[in-house]
Design a protein around this motif. Structure first.
Motif, mmCIF file in Angstrom:
data_model
loop_
_atom_site.group_PDB
_atom_site.id
_atom_site.type_symbol
_atom_site.label_atom_id
_atom_site.label_comp_id
_atom_site.label_asym_id
_atom_site.label_seq_id
_atom_site.Cartn_x
_atom_site.Cartn_y
_atom_site.Cartn_z
ATOM 1 N N GLU A 27 -6.212 9.477 -3.930
ATOM 2 C CA GLU A 27 -6.149 8.457 -4.985
ATOM 3 C C GLU A 27 -6.733 7.121 -4.532
ATOM 4 O OE1 GLU A 27 -1.976 8.364 -5.926
ATOM 5 O OE2 GLU A 27 -2.255 9.740 -7.588
ATOM 6 N N LEU A 28 -6.818 6.908 -3.216
ATOM 7 C CA LEU A 28 -7.224 5.605 -2.705
ATOM 8 C C LEU A 28 -8.523 5.617 -1.916
ATOM 9 C CD1 LEU A 28 -3.774 4.355 -1.408
ATOM 10 C CD2 LEU A 28 -4.818 3.998 -3.639
ATOM 11 N N ASP A 65 3.678 3.121 -7.217
ATOM 12 C CA ASP A 65 2.717 3.012 -8.322
ATOM 13 C C ASP A 65 1.286 3.120 -7.774
ATOM 14 O OD1 ASP A 65 0.961 2.162 -10.335
ATOM 15 O OD2 ASP A 65 2.387 0.687 -11.099
ATOM 16 N N PRO A 66 0.529 4.151 -8.187
ATOM 17 C CA PRO A 66 -0.832 4.316 -7.662
ATOM 18 C C PRO A 66 -1.758 3.142 -7.985
ATOM 19 C CG PRO A 66 -0.390 5.931 -9.395
ATOM 20 C CD PRO A 66 0.887 5.196 -9.139
ATOM 21 N N GLU A 67 -1.518 2.454 -9.092
ATOM 22 C CA GLU A 67 -2.353 1.296 -9.426
ATOM 23 C C GLU A 67 -2.133 0.141 -8.445
ATOM 24 O OE1 GLU A 67 -2.428 0.148 -13.528
ATOM 25 O OE2 GLU A 67 -2.360 2.239 -14.171
ATOM 26 N N THR A 88 0.830 -1.203 0.000
ATOM 27 C CA THR A 88 0.000 0.000 0.000
ATOM 28 C C THR A 88 0.866 1.255 0.000
ATOM 29 O OG1 THR A 88 -0.226 0.094 2.410
ATOM 30 C CG2 THR A 88 -1.954 -1.090 1.179
ATOM 31 N N ARG A 89 2.163 1.079 0.169
ATOM 32 C CA ARG A 89 3.107 2.211 0.152
ATOM 33 C C ARG A 89 3.903 2.244 -1.157
ATOM 34 N NH1 ARG A 89 2.868 3.813 5.462
ATOM 35 N NH2 ARG A 89 2.230 2.207 6.905
ATOM 36 N N ARG A 143 -1.113 0.550 -5.291
ATOM 37 C CA ARG A 143 -1.731 0.986 -4.025
ATOM 38 C C ARG A 143 -3.245 0.817 -4.073
ATOM 39 N NH1 ARG A 143 1.542 5.388 -4.918
ATOM 40 N NH2 ARG A 143 -0.254 6.787 -5.040
ATOM 41 N N ALA A 144 -3.861 1.172 -5.188
ATOM 42 C CA ALA A 144 -5.318 1.057 -5.319
ATOM 43 C C ALA A 144 -5.750 -0.408 -5.256
ATOM 44 C CB ALA A 144 -5.790 1.701 -6.614
ATOM 45 N N ASP A 195 -5.886 9.486 1.540
ATOM 46 C CA ASP A 195 -5.204 9.567 0.251
ATOM 47 C C ASP A 195 -6.264 9.728 -0.843
ATOM 48 O OD1 ASP A 195 -3.993 8.984 -2.231
ATOM 49 O OD2 ASP A 195 -2.529 7.656 -1.279
#
Length: 75
Positions: free
Chosen positions: A47-48, A21-23, A17-18, A25-26, A45
């Protein structure tokens, strides 16, 4: 993929989760067995937050708090 594997350990899930890459983490924000504390942390966050809020593993009290404070950050 690790993000979809329910047997992935909580330490691995938390670490991913850290990921930069945002994908990634999502995907981990939607994991069925995330560490509860980390799931709550991810709500701030932008984005999440949506993925976390939709996660059935989210604590019911936290979900209720989200509903009551949908226009304001509860954290």
């Amino acid at each position: 993929m690790t993000a979809r594997e329910p047997r992935t350990g909580p330490d691995v899930v938390e670490g991913l989760t850290r990921d930069p890459d945002p994908e990634v983490r999502a995907a981990l924000a939607r994991h069925p067995n995330p560490p509860a504390r980390r799931l709550t942390e991810l709500l701030v966050d932008p984005e999440l937050a949506h993925a976390v809020a939709a996660n059935p593993a989210l604590d019911q009290r936290t979900a209720d708090r989200l509903v009551r404070t949908h226009d304001h950050s509860p954290w």
